[in-house]
Design a protein around this motif. Structure first.
Motif, PDB file in Angstrom:
ATOM      1  N   GLN A   3      65.840  70.370  67.597  1.00 43.38           N
ATOM      2  CA  GLN A   3      67.146  70.620  68.214  1.00 43.38           C
ATOM      3  C   GLN A   3      67.763  69.319  68.699  1.00 43.38           C
ATOM      4  O   GLN A   3      68.960  69.128  68.608  1.00 43.38           O
ATOM      5  CB  GLN A   3      66.994  71.617  69.372  1.00 43.38           C
ATOM      6  N   SER A   4      66.940  68.382  69.224  1.00 46.65           N
ATOM      7  CA  SER A   4      67.465  67.130  69.762  1.00 46.65           C
ATOM      8  C   SER A   4      68.124  66.287  68.674  1.00 46.65           C
ATOM      9  O   SER A   4      69.016  65.508  68.946  1.00 46.65           O
ATOM     10  CB  SER A   4      66.357  66.334  70.447  1.00 46.65           C
ATOM     11  N   ARG A   5      67.722  66.465  67.453  1.00 49.68           N
ATOM     12  CA  ARG A   5      68.306  65.735  66.346  1.00 49.68           C
ATOM     13  C   ARG A   5      69.790  66.073  66.177  1.00 49.68           C
ATOM     14  O   ARG A   5      70.596  65.243  65.808  1.00 49.68           O
ATOM     15  CB  ARG A   5      67.544  66.090  65.073  1.00 49.68           C
ATOM     16  N   TYR A   6      70.152  67.306  66.480  1.00 48.38           N
ATOM     17  CA  TYR A   6      71.541  67.736  66.356  1.00 48.38           C
ATOM     18  C   TYR A   6      72.396  67.264  67.528  1.00 48.38           C
ATOM     19  O   TYR A   6      73.605  67.394  67.507  1.00 48.38           O
ATOM     20  CB  TYR A   6      71.633  69.255  66.234  1.00 48.38           C
ATOM     21  N   LEU A  55      82.430  81.558  71.158  1.00 46.88           N
ATOM     22  CA  LEU A  55      81.745  80.266  71.296  1.00 46.88           C
ATOM     23  C   LEU A  55      80.321  80.398  71.821  1.00 46.88           C
ATOM     24  O   LEU A  55      79.517  79.481  71.669  1.00 46.88           O
ATOM     25  CB  LEU A  55      82.531  79.334  72.220  1.00 46.88           C
ATOM     26  N   LEU A  56      79.996  81.523  72.431  1.00 51.91           N
ATOM     27  CA  LEU A  56      78.654  81.700  72.980  1.00 51.91           C
ATOM     28  C   LEU A  56      77.677  82.326  71.986  1.00 51.91           C
ATOM     29  O   LEU A  56      76.489  82.420  72.272  1.00 51.91           O
ATOM     30  CB  LEU A  56      78.712  82.550  74.250  1.00 51.91           C
ATOM     31  N   SER A  57      78.188  82.740  70.844  1.00 50.77           N
ATOM     32  CA  SER A  57      77.312  83.372  69.852  1.00 50.77           C
ATOM     33  C   SER A  57      77.554  82.754  68.476  1.00 50.77           C
ATOM     34  O   SER A  57      78.444  81.935  68.288  1.00 50.77           O
ATOM     35  CB  SER A  57      77.559  84.883  69.811  1.00 50.77           C
ATOM     36  N   THR A  58      76.752  83.166  67.525  1.00 43.96           N
ATOM     37  CA  THR A  58      76.880  82.669  66.153  1.00 43.96           C
ATOM     38  C   THR A  58      78.146  83.235  65.514  1.00 43.96           C
ATOM     39  O   THR A  58      78.731  84.182  66.039  1.00 43.96           O
ATOM     40  CB  THR A  58      75.654  83.097  65.325  1.00 43.96           C
ATOM     41  N   PRO A  59      78.580  82.684  64.388  1.00 45.62           N
ATOM     42  CA  PRO A  59      79.799  83.195  63.732  1.00 45.62           C
ATOM     43  C   PRO A  59      79.756  84.695  63.448  1.00 45.62           C
ATOM     44  O   PRO A  59      80.788  85.364  63.513  1.00 45.62           O
ATOM     45  CB  PRO A  59      79.873  82.391  62.440  1.00 45.62           C
ATOM     46  N   VAL A  64      72.694  84.403  69.878  1.00 44.38           N
ATOM     47  CA  VAL A  64      73.200  83.417  70.819  1.00 44.38           C
ATOM     48  C   VAL A  64      73.249  82.033  70.167  1.00 44.38           C
ATOM     49  O   VAL A  64      72.353  81.663  69.425  1.00 44.38           O
ATOM     50  CB  VAL A  64      72.276  83.368  72.060  1.00 44.38           C
ATOM     51  N   ASP A  65      74.313  81.286  70.458  1.00 44.75           N
ATOM     52  CA  ASP A  65      74.373  79.873  70.085  1.00 44.75           C
ATOM     53  C   ASP A  65      73.943  79.088  71.319  1.00 44.75           C
ATOM     54  O   ASP A  65      74.739  78.837  72.220  1.00 44.75           O
ATOM     55  CB  ASP A  65      75.787  79.487  69.655  1.00 44.75           C
ATOM     56  N   ILE A  66      72.664  78.754  71.390  1.00 42.58           N
ATOM     57  CA  ILE A  66      72.087  78.163  72.599  1.00 42.58           C
ATOM     58  C   ILE A  66      72.731  76.827  72.944  1.00 42.58           C
ATOM     59  O   ILE A  66      72.936  76.511  74.121  1.00 42.58           O
ATOM     60  CB  ILE A  66      70.545  78.057  72.497  1.00 42.58           C
ATOM     61  N   THR A  67      73.110  76.029  71.951  1.00 41.95           N
ATOM     62  CA  THR A  67      73.754  74.741  72.216  1.00 41.95           C
ATOM     63  C   THR A  67      75.087  74.943  72.920  1.00 41.95           C
ATOM     64  O   THR A  67      75.380  74.289  73.923  1.00 41.95           O
ATOM     65  CB  THR A  67      73.956  73.948  70.910  1.00 41.95           C
TER      66      THR A  67
END
Length: 86
Positions: A3-6, A55-59, A64-67
């Protein structure tokens, strides 16, 4: 893939300060208590992806979109701090 790579600048473009009202977005998010259907013994707290701001979830709004969630929480704290400081 880590995840840190992103999180690195090298993987991003169109970088600019967020203008979204994160605190309002979070205040309009219904937080619920629930159990997973496969584990009725362990209580959880969270939200339903289909019922949140996109924005809080996937498309597909099925996860959940944790980032984005973490970014929104951090921005909300910054907004609260600005209000307190005034």
């Amino acid at each position: 893939v880590s995840q840190s790579r992103y999180c690195s600048r090298v993987t991003k473009t169109n970088i600019k300060p967020s203008t979204i009202n994160a605190l309002e977005m979070l205040m309009n998010t219904l937080v619920v208590d629930y159990n997973f259907k496969t584990d009725l013994e362990t209580p959880k707290i969270g939200f339903i992806a289909e019922d949140t701001h996109p924005l809080l979830s996937t498309p597909q709004q099925n996860s959940v979109d944790i980032t984005n969630c973490i970014g929104t929480i951090i921005k909300s704290i910054q907004e609260l701090y600005s209000m307190i400081k005034e």
